[in-house]
Write a protein that holds these residues in place. Structure first.
Motif, short mmCIF file in Angstrom:
data_model
loop_
_atom_site.label_atom_id
_atom_site.label_comp_id
_atom_site.label_asym_id
_atom_site.label_seq_id
_atom_site.Cartn_x
_atom_site.Cartn_y
_atom_site.Cartn_z
N ALA A 75 10.05 33.28 12.58
CA ALA A 75 10.71 32.23 13.36
C ALA A 75 10.96 32.76 14.76
O ALA A 75 11.10 33.97 14.96
CB ALA A 75 12.02 31.80 12.70
N LEU A 76 11.03 31.85 15.72
CA LEU A 76 11.29 32.22 17.11
C LEU A 76 12.76 31.99 17.44
O LEU A 76 13.37 31.01 16.99
CB LEU A 76 10.44 31.39 18.07
N ILE A 77 13.33 32.88 18.23
CA ILE A 77 14.67 32.71 18.78
C ILE A 77 14.56 32.79 20.29
O ILE A 77 13.92 33.71 20.82
CB ILE A 77 15.63 33.80 18.26
N SER A 78 15.14 31.82 20.97
CA SER A 78 15.06 31.82 22.44
C SER A 78 16.45 31.77 23.05
O SER A 78 17.40 31.28 22.43
CB SER A 78 14.24 30.61 22.93
N TYR A 79 16.55 32.30 24.26
CA TYR A 79 17.77 32.16 25.06
C TYR A 79 17.31 32.07 26.51
O TYR A 79 16.69 32.97 27.04
CB TYR A 79 18.76 33.29 24.82
N GLY A 80 17.61 30.91 27.11
CA GLY A 80 17.04 30.62 28.42
C GLY A 80 15.53 30.50 28.29
O GLY A 80 15.03 29.81 27.40
N ASP A 81 14.80 31.19 29.15
CA ASP A 81 13.34 31.20 29.06
C ASP A 81 12.81 32.41 28.30
O ASP A 81 11.60 32.64 28.23
CB ASP A 81 12.71 31.15 30.46
N GLU A 82 13.72 33.21 27.75
CA GLU A 82 13.32 34.37 26.96
C GLU A 82 13.19 33.96 25.49
O GLU A 82 13.95 33.12 24.99
CB GLU A 82 14.38 35.47 27.07
N ASP A 83 12.23 34.54 24.80
CA ASP A 83 12.14 34.30 23.36
C ASP A 83 11.54 35.52 22.66
O ASP A 83 10.86 36.33 23.28
CB ASP A 83 11.33 33.04 23.05
N PHE A 84 11.83 35.64 21.39
CA PHE A 84 11.27 36.70 20.57
C PHE A 84 11.13 36.19 19.15
O PHE A 84 11.73 35.19 18.76
CB PHE A 84 12.13 37.97 20.61
N ARG A 85 10.30 36.88 18.39
CA ARG A 85 9.97 36.43 17.04
C ARG A 85 10.54 37.40 16.01
O ARG A 85 10.44 38.61 16.16
CB ARG A 85 8.46 36.34 16.87
N TRP A 239 14.96 13.44 24.37
CA TRP A 239 13.82 14.30 24.69
C TRP A 239 14.07 15.11 25.96
O TRP A 239 13.74 16.30 26.03
CB TRP A 239 12.54 13.48 24.82
N GLU A 240 14.67 14.49 26.94
CA GLU A 240 14.94 15.21 28.18
C GLU A 240 15.95 16.34 27.97
O GLU A 240 15.81 17.43 28.52
CB GLU A 240 15.46 14.23 29.25
N GLU A 241 16.95 16.06 27.15
CA GLU A 241 17.95 17.10 26.87
C GLU A 241 17.34 18.24 26.06
O GLU A 241 17.63 19.42 26.31
CB GLU A 241 19.15 16.51 26.15
N LEU A 242 16.51 17.90 25.08
CA LEU A 242 15.86 18.94 24.29
C LEU A 242 15.01 19.85 25.18
O LEU A 242 15.05 21.08 25.04
CB LEU A 242 14.98 18.30 23.21
N LYS A 243 14.27 19.24 26.11
CA LYS A 243 13.42 20.03 27.01
C LYS A 243 14.24 21.01 27.85
O LYS A 243 13.78 22.09 28.18
CB LYS A 243 12.63 19.10 27.92
N ARG A 244 15.46 20.62 28.20
CA ARG A 244 16.31 21.49 29.02
C ARG A 244 16.78 22.71 28.23
O ARG A 244 17.21 23.70 28.83
CB ARG A 244 17.53 20.71 29.53
N ARG A 245 16.75 22.63 26.90
CA ARG A 245 17.36 23.68 26.08
C ARG A 245 16.34 24.64 25.47
O ARG A 245 16.75 25.61 24.84
CB ARG A 245 18.19 23.04 24.96
N ILE A 246 15.07 24.37 25.59
CA ILE A 246 14.05 25.25 25.02
C ILE A 246 13.25 25.89 26.15
O ILE A 246 13.29 25.42 27.29
CB ILE A 246 13.12 24.48 24.05
N PRO A 247 12.54 26.98 25.89
CA PRO A 247 11.78 27.64 26.96
C PRO A 247 10.83 26.68 27.68
O PRO A 247 10.28 25.76 27.06
CB PRO A 247 11.02 28.73 26.21
N THR A 248 10.61 26.91 28.96
CA THR A 248 9.81 26.01 29.78
C THR A 248 8.42 25.80 29.22
O THR A 248 7.90 24.67 29.20
CB THR A 248 9.71 26.56 31.22
N ASP A 249 7.78 26.87 28.74
CA ASP A 249 6.42 26.72 28.23
C ASP A 249 6.39 25.83 26.99
O ASP A 249 5.41 25.09 26.77
CB ASP A 249 5.80 28.08 27.93
N MET A 250 7.44 25.85 26.19
CA MET A 250 7.53 24.96 25.03
C MET A 250 7.81 23.53 25.47
O MET A 250 7.22 22.57 24.95
CB MET A 250 8.60 25.44 24.06
#
Length: 389
Positions: A75-85, A239-250
């Motif tokens: 599973a992926l965990i993200s914080y801001g634009d950072e993420d790790f698996r 959808w707009e709020e979700l996009k603000r909360r996940i990494p930009t590439d996602m």
């Protein structure tokens, strides 16, 4: 009517217990206050631990799960634009399976009907009698007609609002509870998932989760206020709020569409002790609730069913009471560990209204530690794929 085990609640835990008991020749009757269609219409999480998958195999109900379920090795965990698996397979050589709880319930209904198992729907005014003695029985109404089931044991699988927990006197039971100051706004949409594994996101705007039910059915959540209503949110706003909360590439590759279900779920941690009173045993939400972070609700109910099934199996096949006598202690030992994990994972990812700047720094430090520390990832993987029974 007479049976060996009366099971109150026709959800997955009650049905799984009934099906497992039938494999060793133990009779049961399942009582469900709703209709079958209503039960199958409920939207629930669908991340199955390895232990639950094995139990469904033992019950003979895993063929469709293996054919249609999605095995997740991480599973992926993200914080801001950072993420790790978190690599479950690499860390603990185990996986989880994404397969909707509704589908688990459907498979169990099909199995019970094929086996000729007795399930009574639309039961009302259920009452438990004599649970602290040697001759328990259950009374209820169907279509205005009074009914009674005499039995050896009663399994209370009827959820947080059911009658089973309330049947244990207040002088005997003790309850522990934590109410979280936020909820989850969830949307189900006929869109492809944004990623092939779950994404748990910590953002300055609050938590988000990207999940799925299939290749063409996605489930997304965002942290929201308990004062909000689903009607406060248009699909576009969600959808707009979700996009603000996940990494930009996602966010850039997120496929949006009309919601087919939208709801808000409050978050609660709850445990009642003991989980046995005489010949009454509590299973699942009747005894405990966890926040949905990490999808432990159904899986923890399944571990209860495991302990109870093993105890009843030993009683009927070997005449031993050791398993049923130790049921509550065994179940609660695992329950509290799961409660700890769900509390920790929720604390790691959500924004709390009383968080100070120091608290936020600690949260980020915890995320960075998890990202960089093998032992921390190992502990998380062990909990996520499911602690042993």
């Amino acid at each position: 009517m007479k049976t060996q085990v009366a099971i109150i609640g026709g959800g997955p835990s009650g049905l799984l217990l009934a099906q497992l008991l039938s494999t060793v020749g133990v009779e049961s009757i399942v009582l469900e206050r709703q209709t079958k269609d209503y039960v199958l219409g409920r939207i629930r999480a669908g991340v199955l631990e390895q232990g639950l998958v094995r139990m469904l195999e033992e019950a003979g109900c895993a063929d469709r799960l293996h054919a249609e379920g999605h095995v997740h090795d991480g599973a992926l965990i993200s914080y801001g634009d950072e993420d790790f698996r978190i690599d479950f397979k690499g860390l603990v050589d185990a996986s989880v399976v994404v397969y909707g709880q509704t589908e688990v319930t459907r498979d169990l209904y099909d199995a019970r009907e094929k086996a000729g198992g007795q399930i009574l729907f639309n039961v009302e005014h259920v009452q438990i009698h004599g649970a602290d003695g040697d001759s328990p029985y259950v009374t209820f109404d169907i279509d205005g007609q009074a009914q009674r089931i005499d039995c050896n044991f009663i399994a209370g699988c009827d959820g947080f609002h059911g009658v089973s927990r309330q049947a244990i006197p207040l002088s005997v039971r003790r309850e522990y509870e934590k109410i979280y100051p936020f909820g989850w706004l969830g949307v189900l949409s006929e869109t492809p998932p944004v990623h092939d594994e779950l994404i748990y996101a910590n953002s300055k705007r609050g938590f988000a989760l990207c999940s799925m039910r299939s290749d063409h059915l996605s489930r997304y959540y965002i942290q929201c206020s308990l004062s909000e209503s689903p009607s406060d949110w248009t699909d576009a706003a969600f959808w707009e709020e979700l996009k603000r909360r996940i990494p930009t590439d996602m966010a850039e590759k997120l496929v949006t569409g009309p919601s087919i279900e939208k709801s808000i779920a409050p978050l609660r941690s709850f445990v009642t002790e003991p989980m046995r009173w005489g010949r009454l045993f509590l299973c699942g939400d009747a005894a405990h609730i966890v926040p949905p972070t990490g999808a432990k609700g159904l899986n923890t109910a399944a571990s209860d069913v495991h302990y109870l099934f093993q105890g009843l199996k030993a009683f009927y096949l070997k005449g031993s009471t050791a398993g049923i006598d130790s049921y509550s202690a065994k179940a609660l030992r695992r329950v509290w560990k799961v409660e700890r994990f769900s509390w920790w994972f929720s604390s790691l990812l959500h924004r709390y209204p009383d968080q100070s700047e120091f608290d936020l720094k600690m949260q980020l430090a915890e995320l960075d530690f998890l990202r960089s520390n093998h032992a921390a990832q190992l502990a998380m993987a062990e909990n996520y794929v499911g602690l042993p029974y």
